[in-house]
Design a protein around this motif. Sequence first.
Motif, PDB file in Angstrom:
ATOM      1  N   PRO A   3       0.629  -1.355  -0.084  1.00  0.00           N
ATOM      2  CA  PRO A   3      -0.001   0.028  -0.079  1.00  0.00           C
ATOM      3  C   PRO A   3       0.659   1.343   0.085  1.00  0.00           C
ATOM      4  CG  PRO A   3      -0.999  -1.599   1.495  1.00  0.00           C
ATOM      5  CD  PRO A   3       0.258  -2.173   1.025  1.00  0.00           C
ATOM      6  N   TRP A   4       2.080   1.226   0.176  1.00  0.00           N
ATOM      7  CA  TRP A   4       2.858   2.167   0.491  1.00  0.00           C
ATOM      8  C   TRP A   4       3.991   2.753  -0.906  1.00  0.00           C
ATOM      9  CZ3 TRP A   4       2.175  -1.127   4.064  1.00  0.00           C
ATOM     10  CH2 TRP A   4       1.288  -0.939   5.015  1.00  0.00           C
ATOM     11  N   ARG A   5       4.509   1.604  -1.532  1.00  0.00           N
ATOM     12  CA  ARG A   5       5.558   1.882  -2.305  1.00  0.00           C
ATOM     13  C   ARG A   5       5.775   0.642  -3.423  1.00  0.00           C
ATOM     14  NH1 ARG A   5       7.289   0.297   2.573  1.00  0.00           N
ATOM     15  NH2 ARG A   5       7.438   2.245   3.375  1.00  0.00           N
ATOM     16  N   ASP A  51      -0.962 -10.434   3.521  1.00  0.00           N
ATOM     17  CA  ASP A  51      -2.498  -9.488   3.438  1.00  0.00           C
ATOM     18  C   ASP A  51      -2.788  -8.563   4.449  1.00  0.00           C
ATOM     19  OD1 ASP A  51      -2.990 -11.289   5.609  1.00  0.00           O
ATOM     20  OD2 ASP A  51      -4.404 -12.494   4.593  1.00  0.00           O
ATOM     21  N   ALA A  52      -1.727  -8.457   5.405  1.00  0.00           N
ATOM     22  CA  ALA A  52      -1.988  -7.474   6.361  1.00  0.00           C
ATOM     23  C   ALA A  52      -0.631  -6.763   6.740  1.00  0.00           C
ATOM     24  CB  ALA A  52      -2.730  -8.045   7.786  1.00  0.00           C
ATOM     25  N   PRO A  53       0.088  -6.133   5.892  1.00  0.00           N
ATOM     26  CA  PRO A  53       1.377  -5.788   6.036  1.00  0.00           C
ATOM     27  C   PRO A  53       1.407  -4.562   6.711  1.00  0.00           C
ATOM     28  CG  PRO A  53       0.770  -5.057   4.070  1.00  0.00           C
ATOM     29  CD  PRO A  53      -0.630  -5.864   4.410  1.00  0.00           C
ATOM     30  N   THR A  54       2.780  -4.407   7.435  1.00  0.00           N
ATOM     31  CA  THR A  54       2.954  -3.032   8.029  1.00  0.00           C
ATOM     32  C   THR A  54       3.884  -2.277   7.114  1.00  0.00           C
ATOM     33  OG1 THR A  54       4.956  -4.064   9.065  1.00  0.00           O
ATOM     34  CG2 THR A  54       2.702  -3.976  10.207  1.00  0.00           C
ATOM     35  N   SER A  55       4.139  -0.823   7.099  1.00  0.00           N
ATOM     36  CA  SER A  55       4.889  -0.149   6.302  1.00  0.00           C
ATOM     37  C   SER A  55       6.243  -0.432   6.155  1.00  0.00           C
ATOM     38  CB  SER A  55       4.642   1.239   6.437  1.00  0.00           C
ATOM     39  OG  SER A  55       5.354   2.042   5.753  1.00  0.00           O
ATOM     40  N   THR A  56       6.918  -0.900   7.675  1.00  0.00           N
ATOM     41  CA  THR A  56       8.125  -0.904   7.577  1.00  0.00           C
ATOM     42  C   THR A  56       8.574  -2.041   8.881  1.00  0.00           C
ATOM     43  OG1 THR A  56       8.574   0.819   9.172  1.00  0.00           O
ATOM     44  CG2 THR A  56       9.080   1.441   7.176  1.00  0.00           C
ATOM     45  N   VAL A  57       9.701  -2.667   9.075  1.00  0.00           N
ATOM     46  CA  VAL A  57      10.135  -3.564   9.933  1.00  0.00           C
ATOM     47  C   VAL A  57      10.615  -2.860  11.088  1.00  0.00           C
ATOM     48  CG1 VAL A  57      11.354  -5.756  10.476  1.00  0.00           C
ATOM     49  CG2 VAL A  57      10.327  -5.345   8.275  1.00  0.00           C
ATOM     50  N   ALA A  58      10.080  -3.265  12.227  1.00  0.00           N
ATOM     51  CA  ALA A  58      10.606  -2.420  13.353  1.00  0.00           C
ATOM     52  C   ALA A  58      12.050  -2.914  13.860  1.00  0.00           C
ATOM     53  CB  ALA A  58       9.880  -2.933  14.632  1.00  0.00           C
ATOM     54  N   THR A  59      12.605  -4.079  13.529  1.00  0.00           N
ATOM     55  CA  THR A  59      13.965  -4.517  13.921  1.00  0.00           C
ATOM     56  C   THR A  59      14.010  -5.869  13.257  1.00  0.00           C
ATOM     57  OG1 THR A  59      15.402  -4.810  15.570  1.00  0.00           O
ATOM     58  CG2 THR A  59      13.222  -5.713  16.172  1.00  0.00           C
ATOM     59  N   LEU A  60      15.370  -6.110  13.097  1.00  0.00           N
ATOM     60  CA  LEU A  60      15.974  -7.457  12.670  1.00  0.00           C
ATOM     61  C   LEU A  60      17.135  -7.814  13.715  1.00  0.00           C
ATOM     62  CD1 LEU A  60      15.972  -7.337   8.825  1.00  0.00           C
ATOM     63  CD2 LEU A  60      14.356  -8.485  10.154  1.00  0.00           C
ATOM     64  N   ASP A  61      17.008  -7.263  14.895  1.00  0.00           N
ATOM     65  CA  ASP A  61      18.211  -7.565  15.710  1.00  0.00           C
ATOM     66  C   ASP A  61      18.313  -9.105  16.015  1.00  0.00           C
ATOM     67  OD1 ASP A  61      18.862  -4.721  16.096  1.00  0.00           O
ATOM     68  OD2 ASP A  61      18.216  -4.871  18.301  1.00  0.00           O
ATOM     69  N   GLY A  62      19.301  -9.660  16.118  1.00  0.00           N
ATOM     70  CA  GLY A  62      19.495 -11.071  16.188  1.00  0.00           C
ATOM     71  C   GLY A  62      19.287 -12.115  15.195  1.00  0.00           C
TER      72      GLY A  62
END
Length: 233
Positions: free
Chosen positions: A88-90, A142-153
């Motif tokens: 939905p964003w890009r 089918d229910a995405p978020t705009s960005t990922v909060a973290t990939l730590d670890g």
Amino acid sequence: MHDPLRIPGVLDAVRRVWEGQPDLTLPTLFAMLANRGVGWGAGDEDLLRELAAMERLHPGELPLVDARVTARFLLHTDGPAHRVMVDPWRVVVRRPGVTAQPGVWRYATLRAATVGGPLVVTSAEGIDHRLGVLTRITLIDDAPTSTVATLDGRRRRDQGDAVYLLSLTDDTTLLLSHGLDVFRAGRRELQHETRSWESLVTCTPGHPLVVQPPGGGPVVEYASVREILVVEG
């Protein structure tokens, strides 16, 4: 006797699934249904349920609401070949086998897109981007978020089919899959290198990207992460 009026609806469901994956032969499609438990003795309801699940994953037409998507999809095209993530964003555009930095841009609209037809995306600036002939549509989320909060670890062995795009504050772009493709804008040309990685020590917006290479060597530190985007998986 079963109601013969059901036949056109069942055949139409088969047609839609086949149109979403036209490279399949019809016997191959039937074999895939058999692997999903729809074989001898299965009812029409079982068949329709599995066909609906297959169509949801690989629709023949990109579902649009007001010329935009509401979910995240991976689109494959030919002539030329592209792998296009759209949400939905890009859009994120990549050229398979080409060491070019992925293109990331906001879009205004998508034209009606069906497998076998052209993929045309109009950017937020009003420019039409013609990205080849659509050959496959895959639902990612089918229910995405705009960005990922973290990939730590994050560990490479747990990466699976996921691909992420990391943008850093020094304008470096990294494509994270089972390898790590690093793109830097040089004075005259784009610099590209591929590195191995074992884990991401830190990968959170606002903090430096710290990567642990294989073999327990010293960590590699990059500039701070600006944004993490899902590209595949």
